[in-house]
Design a protein around this motif. Structure first.
Motif, short mmCIF file in Angstrom:
data_model
loop_
_atom_site.label_atom_id
_atom_site.label_comp_id
_atom_site.label_asym_id
_atom_site.label_seq_id
_atom_site.Cartn_x
_atom_site.Cartn_y
_atom_site.Cartn_z
N LEU A 43 3.27 10.08 -2.85
CA LEU A 43 3.91 8.77 -2.78
C LEU A 43 5.19 8.91 -1.95
CD1 LEU A 43 3.98 5.79 -3.75
CD2 LEU A 43 5.31 6.60 -5.72
N LEU A 92 3.47 3.32 -10.76
CA LEU A 92 2.19 4.03 -10.69
C LEU A 92 1.29 3.75 -11.90
CD1 LEU A 92 3.37 7.47 -9.29
CD2 LEU A 92 1.94 5.80 -8.11
N LEU A 99 2.30 -2.16 -7.07
CA LEU A 99 1.80 -1.28 -6.02
C LEU A 99 0.28 -1.24 -6.01
CD1 LEU A 99 2.53 0.79 -3.82
CD2 LEU A 99 2.65 2.55 -5.59
N ARG A 100 -0.30 -1.30 -7.17
CA ARG A 100 -1.76 -1.22 -7.31
C ARG A 100 -2.48 -2.29 -6.49
NH1 ARG A 100 -3.62 -3.21 -12.90
NH2 ARG A 100 -3.41 -5.18 -11.73
N HIS A 102 -1.09 -4.32 -4.07
CA HIS A 102 -0.46 -4.63 -2.78
C HIS A 102 -1.03 -3.65 -1.75
CE1 HIS A 102 2.34 -5.61 0.28
NE2 HIS A 102 3.28 -6.11 -0.50
N LYS A 103 -2.13 -4.05 -1.13
CA LYS A 103 -2.87 -3.13 -0.26
C LYS A 103 -2.03 -2.60 0.90
CE LYS A 103 -7.16 -2.69 2.38
NZ LYS A 103 -8.40 -3.37 2.84
N ARG A 106 0.54 -0.20 -0.42
CA ARG A 106 -0.13 1.00 -0.92
C ARG A 106 -0.56 1.91 0.23
NH1 ARG A 106 -3.95 -1.46 -3.46
NH2 ARG A 106 -5.69 -0.79 -2.14
N ASN A 107 -1.11 1.32 1.27
CA ASN A 107 -1.54 2.11 2.42
C ASN A 107 -0.37 2.75 3.15
OD1 ASN A 107 -4.22 1.52 1.93
ND2 ASN A 107 -4.28 -0.21 3.37
N LEU A 110 1.21 5.64 0.30
CA LEU A 110 0.39 6.72 -0.26
C LEU A 110 -0.32 7.50 0.84
CD1 LEU A 110 -1.15 4.95 -3.38
CD2 LEU A 110 0.38 6.95 -3.41
#
Length: 434
Positions: A43, A92, A99-100, A102-103, A106-107, A110
């Motif tokens: 992260l 997390l 975050l989970r 929010h594409k 997240r991209n 991560l």
């Protein structure tokens, strides 16, 4: 037990309960920055910082996660570390959508660990290596002085240590050239120069200092852990034959200064709290400045494996545990600073070789092969009393929880042949001119 929205195998070293810090970069962005390991991912904390997730902490506008080392973040202290950890852990969680779901974020934040390069996590200013395992000190004492004089008179009264060389601390995976130096066999009239013949590993752990102390102002043992940012695995390579010739009267020098390997992920002390235990009973009772009523050890499993060039896979040669250390980190820090010596953010304090009471728990080849008298046997028929060229040494460690682990990853290193220094040619030239 909380879980992350990122799937994490229960044998992974990096569940949401751990969240160790490291320094990394990617091919698409070569700038070094701070990351946290979660499962098989990293992260990127610099991305979270840019999106304002840490604005309510004490690090607002500090941009510590854009730094190429952890030093600036470590200097901010325990309160800030705890707040940051809470924010990361919250983001997390499997039941938190921020975050989970929010594409784009997240991209951006991560990265798979296979796609990153890990770097030395800390700019290490000073390095101190202790000698904190009673079993190790006793074993070495028996070999060189006999059972009656195994421990030196001061050993059970002070955490014995020496100042090491920080410039040669390297990241896990760095190849180690076989060191060269002076050695002298007991039957020789004079020393000779050449490659080390008795190259060894030392199973250790180290703690990184966060806030230090002012020069002249010691750290009290009851406050010492507030100065510890986190722990890493340490392999303090050792040239035993060079050391046996040089160590009197001032102790280790070239035998220890050529390389010390550390693991890339720094595990926060807070993550180890569920595994806190009491250390060994100390007898005689330490002097007051070293006394503490708080259990100050940790249940950390440690394993050492070796893979030679002709071996298809590594073979485990030692299993130990951090709990065997006689002197705690808090006592080491209190003793280190009692003179007024000032520690600084990024200083590394290593435990010294960690050995336990059983033969398999000895933390060095010196002990495992008992100074060459009891060779270690491998499944392919090979034996070892010292490390050979092309040997790869792997150390790993973890705390075992219920259905999860708090792990440190690995610290690895491969031995390369000694460099060709053309010493014989120089000797011939010198003799020819004289």
């Amino acid at each position: 037990m909380i879980k992350s929205f990122i799937e994490v195998n229960e044998e992974s070293h990096f569940p949401i309960q751990n969240l160790p810090y490291g320094i990394f970069r990617t091919k698409s962005n070569e700038k070094s920055r701070v990351g946290v390991a979660i499962g098989e991912y990293v992260l990127d904390l610099s991305v979270l910082d840019d999106h304002g997730f840490f604005d309510e902490t004490l690090i607002k506008n500090e941009r510590v996660f854009h730094e190429g080392s952890l030093n600036k973040f470590m200097s901010l202290g325990k309160e800030t570390w705890s707040k940051v950890r809470q924010i990361i852990q919250h983001l997390l969680r499997e039941d938190v959508p921020t975050l989970r779901d929010h594409k784009t974020l997240r991209n951006e934040a991560l990265h798979h660990q296979s796609e990153i390069e890990l770097l030395l996590p800390v700019e290490i200013g000073d390095y101190t290596d202790f000698y904190a395992s009673k079993e190790h000190a006793t074993n070495v004492g028996i070999m060189f002085r006999g059972k009656e004089n195994a421990l030196m008179p001061n050993w059970t009264h002070i955490p014995v240590g020496y100042h090491g060389r920080s410039s040669s601390i390297v990241l896990s995976g760095t190849d180690i050239y076989r060191p060269q130096g002076q050695t002298k066999s007991p039957t020789a009239d004079k020393p000779e120069f050449g490659p080390c013949r008795q190259l060894d590993f030392e199973l250790e752990m180290g703690c990184f200092i966060g806030p230090g102390n002012e020069h002249g102002n010691p750290i009290l043992v009851e406050n010492a852990e507030d100065h510890i940012f986190g722990l890493v695995l340490v392999n303090d390579w050792s040239a035993r034959d060079i050391q046996s010739w040089e160590y009197q009267p001032l102790g280790p020098f070239l035998a220890k200064n050529f390389a010390t390997s550390i693991s890339p992920w720094v595990v926060p002390l807070e993550a180890l709290e569920p595994f806190r235990i009491a250390g060994p009973q100390q007898d005689p009772e330490p002097l007051p400045y070293l006394q503490s009523a708080t259990p100050a050890s940790y249940d950390i499993n440690l394993e050492v494996s070796l893979k030679g060039k002709n071996m298809s896979q590594p073979q485990t040669i030692a299993k130990s545990n951090y709990r065997h250390l006689y002197w705690s980190m808090a006592q080491q820090i209190a003793h280190h600073t009692i003179t007024g010596c000032n520690l600084n953010p990024g200083d590394l304090l290593a435990s010294g070789t960690i050995s336990g009471p059983e033969k398999e728990s000895r933390g060095s080849l010196l002990e495992l092969a008992w100074r060459g008298k009891e060779p270690i046997e491998f499944v392919n028929g090979e034996t070892r009393v010292w490390l050979e060229d092309e040997d790869e040494l792997i150390i790993t460690g973890w705390c075992q929880g219920e259905n999860y682990r708090i792990g440190f990853g690995e610290v690895t290193g491969r031995i390369l042949p000694a460099r060709n220094l053309n010493i014989k040619a120089k000797e011939a030239l010198f003799n020819g001119n004289n």
